[in-house]
Design a protein around this motif. Structure first.
Motif, PDB file in Angstrom:
ATOM      1  N   ARG A  74       0.836  -1.187   0.000  1.00 50.60           N
ATOM      2  CA  ARG A  74       0.000   0.000   0.000  1.00 50.60           C
ATOM      3  C   ARG A  74       0.880   1.249   0.000  1.00 50.60           C
ATOM      4  O   ARG A  74       2.055   1.188   0.322  1.00 50.60           O
ATOM      5  CB  ARG A  74      -0.892   0.041   1.267  1.00 50.60           C
ATOM      6  CG  ARG A  74      -1.937  -1.038   1.365  1.00 50.60           C
ATOM      7  CD  ARG A  74      -2.757  -0.874   2.636  1.00 50.60           C
ATOM      8  NE  ARG A  74      -1.967  -1.117   3.828  1.00 50.60           N
ATOM      9  CZ  ARG A  74      -2.429  -0.993   5.065  1.00 50.60           C
ATOM     10  NH1 ARG A  74      -3.680  -0.587   5.261  1.00 50.60           N
ATOM     11  NH2 ARG A  74      -1.658  -1.258   6.100  1.00 50.60           N
ATOM     12  N   LEU A  75       0.263   2.344  -0.378  1.00 50.39           N
ATOM     13  CA  LEU A  75       0.839   3.663  -0.160  1.00 50.39           C
ATOM     14  C   LEU A  75      -0.055   4.378   0.841  1.00 50.39           C
ATOM     15  O   LEU A  75      -1.246   4.060   0.957  1.00 50.39           O
ATOM     16  CB  LEU A  75       0.908   4.455  -1.460  1.00 50.39           C
ATOM     17  CG  LEU A  75       1.813   3.881  -2.553  1.00 50.39           C
ATOM     18  CD1 LEU A  75       1.702   4.712  -3.827  1.00 50.39           C
ATOM     19  CD2 LEU A  75       3.249   3.818  -2.090  1.00 50.39           C
ATOM     20  N   GLY A  76       0.503   5.347   1.524  1.00 48.39           N
ATOM     21  CA  GLY A  76      -0.326   6.004   2.516  1.00 48.39           C
ATOM     22  C   GLY A  76       0.192   7.354   2.945  1.00 48.39           C
ATOM     23  O   GLY A  76       1.296   7.764   2.561  1.00 48.39           O
ATOM     24  N   ILE A 110      -7.901  10.138  -0.579  1.00 46.11           N
ATOM     25  CA  ILE A 110      -6.620   9.666  -1.100  1.00 46.11           C
ATOM     26  C   ILE A 110      -6.837   9.128  -2.502  1.00 46.11           C
ATOM     27  O   ILE A 110      -7.881   8.534  -2.801  1.00 46.11           O
ATOM     28  CB  ILE A 110      -6.017   8.586  -0.173  1.00 46.11           C
ATOM     29  CG1 ILE A 110      -4.574   8.282  -0.551  1.00 46.11           C
ATOM     30  CG2 ILE A 110      -6.868   7.322  -0.179  1.00 46.11           C
ATOM     31  CD1 ILE A 110      -3.849   7.386   0.456  1.00 46.11           C
ATOM     32  N   SER A 111      -5.871   9.355  -3.367  1.00 46.62           N
ATOM     33  CA  SER A 111      -5.961   8.837  -4.724  1.00 46.62           C
ATOM     34  C   SER A 111      -4.553   8.642  -5.269  1.00 46.62           C
ATOM     35  O   SER A 111      -3.581   9.124  -4.691  1.00 46.62           O
ATOM     36  CB  SER A 111      -6.760   9.780  -5.631  1.00 46.62           C
ATOM     37  OG  SER A 111      -6.128  11.045  -5.722  1.00 46.62           O
ATOM     38  N   GLN A 112      -4.466   7.922  -6.368  1.00 47.85           N
ATOM     39  CA  GLN A 112      -3.154   7.687  -6.977  1.00 47.85           C
ATOM     40  C   GLN A 112      -3.276   7.737  -8.488  1.00 47.85           C
ATOM     41  O   GLN A 112      -4.306   7.367  -9.058  1.00 47.85           O
ATOM     42  CB  GLN A 112      -2.588   6.336  -6.525  1.00 47.85           C
ATOM     43  CG  GLN A 112      -3.448   5.140  -6.850  1.00 47.85           C
ATOM     44  CD  GLN A 112      -2.948   3.856  -6.205  1.00 47.85           C
ATOM     45  OE1 GLN A 112      -1.888   3.811  -5.590  1.00 47.85           O
ATOM     46  NE2 GLN A 112      -3.731   2.790  -6.328  1.00 47.85           N
ATOM     47  N   ASP A 113      -2.228   8.210  -9.105  1.00 49.85           N
ATOM     48  CA  ASP A 113      -2.109   8.221 -10.557  1.00 49.85           C
ATOM     49  C   ASP A 113      -0.918   7.338 -10.884  1.00 49.85           C
ATOM     50  O   ASP A 113       0.229   7.772 -10.774  1.00 49.85           O
ATOM     51  CB  ASP A 113      -1.912   9.649 -11.057  1.00 49.85           C
ATOM     52  CG  ASP A 113      -1.896   9.727 -12.585  1.00 49.85           C
ATOM     53  OD1 ASP A 113      -1.528   8.726 -13.236  1.00 49.85           O
ATOM     54  OD2 ASP A 113      -2.246  10.794 -13.120  1.00 49.85           O
ATOM     55  N   ASP A 137      -5.154  -1.897  -5.922  1.00 47.66           N
ATOM     56  CA  ASP A 137      -6.463  -2.077  -6.554  1.00 47.66           C
ATOM     57  C   ASP A 137      -7.420  -0.929  -6.248  1.00 47.66           C
ATOM     58  O   ASP A 137      -8.575  -0.953  -6.665  1.00 47.66           O
ATOM     59  CB  ASP A 137      -7.095  -3.411  -6.114  1.00 47.66           C
ATOM     60  CG  ASP A 137      -7.365  -3.479  -4.616  1.00 47.66           C
ATOM     61  OD1 ASP A 137      -7.793  -4.553  -4.161  1.00 47.66           O
ATOM     62  OD2 ASP A 137      -7.139  -2.474  -3.905  1.00 47.66           O
ATOM     63  N   GLY A 138      -6.930   0.069  -5.505  1.00 49.68           N
ATOM     64  CA  GLY A 138      -7.736   1.247  -5.229  1.00 49.68           C
ATOM     65  C   GLY A 138      -8.478   1.237  -3.916  1.00 49.68           C
ATOM     66  O   GLY A 138      -9.103   2.250  -3.560  1.00 49.68           O
ATOM     67  N   ALA A 139      -8.427   0.129  -3.196  1.00 48.25           N
ATOM     68  CA  ALA A 139      -9.104   0.065  -1.904  1.00 48.25           C
ATOM     69  C   ALA A 139      -8.461   1.040  -0.930  1.00 48.25           C
ATOM     70  O   ALA A 139      -7.233   1.124  -0.841  1.00 48.25           O
ATOM     71  CB  ALA A 139      -9.035  -1.355  -1.349  1.00 48.25           C
TER      72      ALA A 139
END
Length: 123
Positions: free
Chosen positions: A33-35, A69-72, A54-56
């Motif tokens: 995970r990232l956080g 929180i979001s990721q690109d 997976d976006g959870a």
């Protein structure tokens, strides 16, 4: 080795918004995970939010409904959109990567890589 560089912090009035960014470089293939974590004055570092590949997502209760929180993945960038900021949100915000470790008995995830932090001051 993973390097994390945060940006986007600064002073903001209560009720305002900020978006933090964290650019990751290096080998991230074994990320669990990232956080985002934060450390407020006089307090221990606390988890703010996490996101899996997976976006959870997860959020600490006090941030639910205010932070996103979001990721690109194309840009290797993690974001934290913070709305309705409160004075108690003041602190240094750190980006972190949780990586998979392998031992003889199996594998597990641990928070192993940290950015230098970005200061958020809400007044």
């Amino acid at each position: 080795h993973v390097q994390l560089v945060e940006s986007g912090g600064g002073p903001v009035e209560a009720g305002g918004s900020l978006r933090l960014s964290c650019v990751a470089s290096g080998d991230s293939n074994n990320d669990c995970r990232l956080g985002w974590y934060r450390q407020s004055p006089g307090k221990e570092r606390e988890k703010v939010s996490t996101i899996r590949r997976d976006g959870a997502t997860t959020y600490t209760d006090s941030m639910k409904g205010r932070f996103t929180i979001s990721q690109d993945n194309a840009k290797n960038t993690l974001y934290l959109q913070m709305n309705s900021l409160k004075t108690e949100d003041t602190g240094v915000y750190y980006c972190a990567a949780e990586v998979e470790r392998s031992e003889y008995w199996g594998s597990y995830c641990s928070w192993a890589h940290w950015g230098q932090g970005t200061q958020v001051t809400v007044s």
